[in-house]
Design a protein around this motif. Sequence first.
Motif, PDB file in Angstrom:
ATOM      1  N   MET A   1      -2.294   6.196  -7.209  1.00  9.98           N
ATOM      2  CA  MET A   1      -3.171   6.309  -6.264  1.00  9.98           C
ATOM      3  C   MET A   1      -3.595   4.395  -5.894  1.00  9.98           C
ATOM      4  SD  MET A   1      -6.052   8.675  -5.048  1.00  9.98           S
ATOM      5  CE  MET A   1      -7.815   7.436  -6.295  1.00  9.98           C
ATOM      6  N   VAL A   2      -3.261   4.439  -4.442  1.00 14.28           N
ATOM      7  CA  VAL A   2      -3.839   3.102  -4.680  1.00 14.28           C
ATOM      8  C   VAL A   2      -4.794   3.624  -3.168  1.00 14.28           C
ATOM      9  CG1 VAL A   2      -3.897   1.312  -2.622  1.00 14.28           C
ATOM     10  CG2 VAL A   2      -1.729   1.413  -4.223  1.00 14.28           C
ATOM     11  N   ARG A   3      -6.456   3.264  -3.085  1.00 13.15           N
ATOM     12  CA  ARG A   3      -7.341   3.335  -2.908  1.00 13.15           C
ATOM     13  C   ARG A   3      -8.075   3.590  -1.275  1.00 13.15           C
ATOM     14  NH1 ARG A   3     -12.238   4.837  -7.260  1.00 13.15           N
ATOM     15  NH2 ARG A   3     -13.309   4.972  -5.131  1.00 13.15           N
ATOM     16  N   SER A   4      -8.035   4.489  -0.706  1.00 16.35           N
ATOM     17  CA  SER A   4      -8.649   4.138   0.470  1.00 16.35           C
ATOM     18  C   SER A   4      -9.846   2.913   0.788  1.00 16.35           C
ATOM     19  CB  SER A   4      -8.676   5.614   1.497  1.00 16.35           C
ATOM     20  OG  SER A   4     -10.354   5.595   0.634  1.00 16.35           O
ATOM     21  N   ASN A   5      -9.363   2.388   2.028  1.00 20.53           N
ATOM     22  CA  ASN A   5      -9.964   1.165   2.295  1.00 20.53           C
ATOM     23  C   ASN A   5     -10.133  -0.061   1.718  1.00 20.53           C
ATOM     24  OD1 ASN A   5     -11.362   1.308   5.262  1.00 20.53           O
ATOM     25  ND2 ASN A   5     -12.656   3.235   4.921  1.00 20.53           N
ATOM     26  N   SER A   6      -9.727   0.216   0.367  1.00 22.22           N
ATOM     27  CA  SER A   6      -9.930  -1.111   0.024  1.00 22.22           C
ATOM     28  C   SER A   6      -9.205  -2.498   0.316  1.00 22.22           C
ATOM     29  CB  SER A   6      -8.881  -0.759  -1.344  1.00 22.22           C
ATOM     30  OG  SER A   6      -7.943  -0.286  -1.668  1.00 22.22           O
ATOM     31  N   ARG A   7      -9.682  -3.371   0.043  1.00 25.07           N
ATOM     32  CA  ARG A   7      -9.156  -4.420   0.755  1.00 25.07           C
ATOM     33  C   ARG A   7      -8.541  -5.243  -0.241  1.00 25.07           C
ATOM     34  NH1 ARG A   7     -14.158  -3.431   2.815  1.00 25.07           N
ATOM     35  NH2 ARG A   7     -14.972  -4.258   4.711  1.00 25.07           N
TER      36      ARG A   7
ATOM     37  N   TRP B   1      -6.637  -1.417  -5.360  1.00 27.81           N
ATOM     38  CA  TRP B   1      -7.744  -1.375  -6.364  1.00 27.81           C
ATOM     39  C   TRP B   1      -6.768   0.182  -6.132  1.00 27.81           C
ATOM     40  CZ3 TRP B   1     -13.774  -0.038  -4.974  1.00 27.81           C
ATOM     41  CH2 TRP B   1     -13.959   0.461  -5.582  1.00 27.81           C
TER      42      TRP B   1
ATOM     43  N   VAL C   1       1.189  -1.169   0.073  1.00 24.72           N
ATOM     44  CA  VAL C   1      -0.284  -0.115   0.086  1.00 24.72           C
ATOM     45  C   VAL C   1       0.990   1.080  -0.135  1.00 24.72           C
ATOM     46  CG1 VAL C   1      -2.161   1.131   1.147  1.00 24.72           C
ATOM     47  CG2 VAL C   1      -2.029  -1.198   1.110  1.00 24.72           C
TER      48      VAL C   1
ATOM     49  N   ARG D   1      -9.192  12.993   0.676  1.00 26.85           N
ATOM     50  CA  ARG D   1      -8.346  13.065   1.080  1.00 26.85           C
ATOM     51  C   ARG D   1      -7.480  14.310   0.546  1.00 26.85           C
ATOM     52  NH1 ARG D   1      -6.894   6.771  -1.453  1.00 26.85           N
ATOM     53  NH2 ARG D   1      -5.294   7.251  -0.097  1.00 26.85           N
TER      54      ARG D   1
ATOM     55  N   ARG E   1      -6.085   3.604   9.422  1.00 32.72           N
ATOM     56  CA  ARG E   1      -6.906   3.402   7.949  1.00 32.72           C
ATOM     57  C   ARG E   1      -6.999   4.706   8.135  1.00 32.72           C
ATOM     58  NH1 ARG E   1      -7.437  -0.272   3.630  1.00 32.72           N
ATOM     59  NH2 ARG E   1      -6.480   1.083   2.226  1.00 32.72           N
TER      60      ARG E   1
ATOM     61  N   GLN F   1     -18.001   6.250  -2.115  1.00 39.13           N
ATOM     62  CA  GLN F   1     -16.487   5.514  -2.272  1.00 39.13           C
ATOM     63  C   GLN F   1     -15.623   6.902  -3.275  1.00 39.13           C
ATOM     64  OE1 GLN F   1     -16.067   2.208  -3.183  1.00 39.13           O
ATOM     65  NE2 GLN F   1     -13.891   1.776  -1.611  1.00 39.13           N
TER      66      GLN F   1
ATOM     67  N   PHE G   1     -16.066   4.936   5.059  1.00 40.02           N
ATOM     68  CA  PHE G   1     -16.509   3.981   3.434  1.00 40.02           C
ATOM     69  C   PHE G   1     -15.722   3.355   4.312  1.00 40.02           C
ATOM     70  CE2 PHE G   1     -19.440   3.446   0.277  1.00 40.02           C
ATOM     71  CZ  PHE G   1     -18.842   2.392  -0.163  1.00 40.02           C
TER      72      PHE G   1
ATOM     73  N   GLU H   1     -13.089   9.287  -1.660  1.00 37.33           N
ATOM     74  CA  GLU H   1     -11.743   9.707  -2.131  1.00 37.33           C
ATOM     75  C   GLU H   1     -10.763  11.674  -2.161  1.00 37.33           C
ATOM     76  OE1 GLU H   1      -9.513   7.149  -2.640  1.00 37.33           O
ATOM     77  OE2 GLU H   1     -10.985   5.635  -2.472  1.00 37.33           O
TER      78      GLU H   1
ATOM     79  N   ARG I   1      -5.218   3.657  -9.527  1.00 40.50           N
ATOM     80  CA  ARG I   1      -4.978   4.495 -10.879  1.00 40.50           C
ATOM     81  C   ARG I   1      -3.992   4.771 -11.156  1.00 40.50           C
ATOM     82  NH1 ARG I   1     -10.586   8.429  -8.941  1.00 40.50           N
ATOM     83  NH2 ARG I   1     -12.346   6.679  -9.542  1.00 40.50           N
TER      84      ARG I   1
ATOM     85  N   LYS J   1      -4.546   7.424   8.024  1.00 43.35           N
ATOM     86  CA  LYS J   1      -3.608   7.315   7.236  1.00 43.35           C
ATOM     87  C   LYS J   1      -3.416   7.582   5.751  1.00 43.35           C
ATOM     88  CE  LYS J   1      -0.532   3.458   4.488  1.00 43.35           C
ATOM     89  NZ  LYS J   1      -0.664   2.458   4.182  1.00 43.35           N
ATOM     90  N   ASP J   2      -4.730   7.204   5.653  1.00 37.95           N
ATOM     91  CA  ASP J   2      -5.988   7.551   4.104  1.00 37.95           C
ATOM     92  C   ASP J   2      -5.966   9.159   3.869  1.00 37.95           C
ATOM     93  OD1 ASP J   2      -7.791   4.911   3.623  1.00 37.95           O
ATOM     94  OD2 ASP J   2      -4.983   5.071   3.353  1.00 37.95           O
ATOM     95  N   TYR J   3      -6.133   9.900   5.540  1.00 42.31           N
ATOM     96  CA  TYR J   3      -6.745  11.659   5.251  1.00 42.31           C
ATOM     97  C   TYR J   3      -5.813  11.873   5.581  1.00 42.31           C
ATOM     98  CZ  TYR J   3     -11.426   9.097   3.502  1.00 42.31           C
ATOM     99  OH  TYR J   3     -11.705   7.807   2.754  1.00 42.31           O
TER     100      TYR J   3
END
Lengths: 261, 450, 381
Positions: free
Chosen positions: A138-144, A147, A129, B241, B379, B234, B335, B238, A149, B382-384
């Motif tokens: 970019m790897v999407r957030s919360n993707s298991r 995923w 990740v 972010r 999570r 979803q 989400f 994104e 772009r 990190k993501d945001y």
Amino acid sequence: MTALDDHIRQVTEFVATMRRQGRPVRQFVLPPGANDLRAGLPIQLGAGANPGIILRSETFVELGNPDAGSCGFALWTEKPSLLEDGRVTLIGPDIAESPLASLPFGQVVMAGGAHLIGDDQVSLGQAQVVADQIEGYMVRSNSRNIWSRVSKQVGARGFSFDTLARALMFLIKSAVPRVESVEIAFVTSSKGDVLTLNEIAESAQAIGRAALKEHWKARGYDLDCDLHCGSCDDKTVCDDLRKVLATRLRKDKEAVGDDAQ
Amino acid sequence: MEAIDYNMGTAAHDLTTLERKDKALARYKKERDWFAFLLEAAEMMDTPEGKLQVKLLNILLDSKEKVISSVMNDTPFVAAYFCTAPEILNAMNLPWFMIMETPFLAASAPYLLDDLRGAEEMGLGTDLCSAIRLPMYYIESGLMPVPSAVVGLLSPCDGTTMLQQVLQHNPAWKNVPLFAPDPPYTSDERAIRYFANELRTMVSFLEEKTGRKMDMHRLREVCEESNRTYKLWQEYNELRRAVPCPHGWEIGGAQAFAVSQCFVAGDPRCTDWFEQLLECGEIKVKEGRGANEYCPEKIRILWFDIMPYGWVFEFMPWLEQEWGAILVMDMFSNFPYTLIDTSSEETMFHDLAKRNLMDVPMIRQARGTAENFSSDIARMVKDYKIDCVIWPGHMGHKDGAATAGIMRETCRGLGVPFLHIGLDLFDKRYTSVDEVKDKVSEFFRGMGLG
Amino acid sequence: METNIKSKAFEELAGAAAGLMNPAIEAWKAAGRKVVGYFCSHVPVEVMTAAGVLPFRMRGTGSTGTELADASFSSINCSFPKHTFNQALRGEFDFLDGLICISSCDHVRRIYDNWKQQLSTPYLTVMSLPKKNGQAQVDWYYEEINILRAGLGEFLGVEITDDRLRDAIQQVNETRRLQRQMYELRKRDRPPISGAEALAVMVAGNSLPRERYNDLLRTLLADLENTPGRSGYRARLMIVGSELDDPEYLQVIEDQGGLVVTDSICFGTRTMWVDCSETEPDPVRALARYYIQERPACPRMNGAQPARAKFVQDMVKEFAVDGVVGERMLFCDFWCAEHYMNKADLKEAGIPFIQIDREYILSGKGQLQTRIQAFLETMGR
């Protein structure tokens, strides 16, 4: 035999099967050194290299949308010779060949090092990740799964799986210096092929989850296990891993002892 | 369908049926009127965000009018919750309202403090969550429309379990059929299957008690529409972010949760709302514009709970103006959902069970063991690109209060500052807004933020 | 505690209730046997008994503060888990070989998460307890009990067979029967045992080896036949509430003249008023039905409020109760709403009721005394 050698063999067999079934299978070898990997790349790498997000309208290629099929996992071995350092296998179309496509995406990172330690397994999982470390990716957030772009901007500069592989190998070798060899396989041929890879992934991820649990448990924190071991489906995996980790911890201690001397 | 008995005890015996209905609807209509007033104000805003508020309020008001009409015309409607698979209610063409609607949606209404005082005078302990006390007060005072059936809620907390029981104890409600899906404590495949079975039982219950039938084709349509809505959500998340974050507390976060689950789930109007949300968000991201054009973004906050709706207008704008602190993400805007596999009846019930047991906010974190308190924070930080995590410490969140140590350790491991305040999200008398502002300011200063 | 009861058996029982460790546990451990703690009366003690361990119902007895637990809990958490966890952090539960937690309430269930993070008890698990009592919930709990049985068995290296479970059910039912016999004595105009004393006996039953406890109870029952009955009390009271394990609390009430003759509490009748079936061929099925449907329910069971209200009112009649005291620990949502309904139901039935909030560790004795005195006055006693 360490825990994931068999999975690495399964991936090798998967590639062979794909070839037999007539899928377009391409392989190339990248240079081993981290700096050599980076040389000539059309993108920036490292923390903050991709500070922004990639909007739908800015997307050159989407990889691993759940509707299209997605699978991403890491394997490791203490026998670097099981791998050919720098080898990239691509089954299916390349990014550069698929403008504006939403491709199914499987990504298998295989890392080998004779002196890998327990924490390295966790680092390898996290290295997939990539957050903001690859410009235009970019790897999407919360993707298991994975995923991601690729932006039009870097697509125009010829971003391909060669680029992505170099970037990942560079980041992995930088983050985990004990890694001696890295191979990566990418699958974009079909959802079915990606889901086949998923079968190997689920088994490997079970071991990875167990490693993560042990990693945090050693720090006094249990991540996601809410059942007692006696009733846990992953128990046999956990038991195998514990043996491996015990061996590794012993080696670590010996290494520290050697250094101290 | 059985006739609804509006007998509300000896005090109501001399009321006509119409008068009893009017009494039950009185506060509900007051809330409807409050939102109608907000709609008028929103219609005067000539911005994309203003138009979004208009759409949201129209969906909300439509759902309220349906309930009012059902009461007046004696047609079936139910009381339910966002986490009891609202797609099912839409598929069965059942208007519904949330028993805890007021604190979740209308806590900024001017009559709320009077209602809270009314709840206190009832004699319920003031350490019981105000979001639970308020509906208890409305039920006991005959100020809530009595539905054809109730879909009860037994998670995430002890208070919700007791709300269902007080409801069943009330003379006007005791003959109203109630089914409450039982939430298992674990979060594995076995738990999902168990809960899926509970949802199937819920469908049978609703069919029997309301006369409305479930059509699986219709459920598939609703779930597919719900999937379209959720995909857009979803995608929108994104955008948050981006640095700066295109939207703050006012739009796109908790409103997304409300539109997707609180009024009518799996409706094209909801999908349309998200399309518009996404468009205006994308424009702002492309232009590099932040949430508040007058206050540059300096601090990115994760507010790990519902927003403080009881005093949101006194606090959230202050955060932005005083500190440039933007609420980038909160518990209800998060989400973690997976989409519903609509390929068969079995997969739909399985995935609805998973969503309502493991994905929906607060149930996700507080129903079972404490892992999600930690992993969600990790999570989102990190993501945001979160600069600090605030656990408001709502007085009703007893299990969350007992998880504060774990959250603190998680944040320490992540290297982000963590603040635990201690307040009431709906009642500003508990901890005054000034006190909250002081604590937050002290925290920002102490951590070198902003 | 002060007592009229001249009985060595009672001395030993009261001693076991007064602390966490007792000589019987020491002897048990010295013999190489194991002790497994558990929270909540919904945990099937029969499984632990069948496994050959000593089931120990968790208490915070002896705790004087929560300074260690405060880092994990907060000011809006119930004092029972805080004190209990504090005792654990101080090492007072180091004698435990295992701990069974359960999703009983918002406060106690988080002991599991915090215990897992900070302590290293060899065996630690959490059971998922349903929140209503239909057949689907009995089936779920059937599975949960089997999971517990498998996990505990594996930890101990024993097979918890159906036969062992049946024996355990019989043993625990014997305990229940003996306890009910003790309560029968409290129906008398002049009961030989006070509420405080009875509570001590009940609490002791959760921290002694079962055979020893049953023997002591039999001896006590015989001794009570020779014990003068209590007279001079002003009113017969029933105590209704949750986790009350401190006889001193009832002592304070009884010192004001209110004799506690019965109860519906977690250490009282809810654990023993009904037996688990010994005729159901599948013992796990018997246990699942017992714990979900058959035993007197507590407020966490949705849909069971009418049955709970009836239980209280039946007890009032059976024990000739003059007034009901509803006790609740602060921040307990279950009993907050339950007593709200109790108040209305008992008022309708013409039974005096008072609700008293408390902390787990007895404090505010003066206030309690005043409120009880006032309550007795309003009853005209």
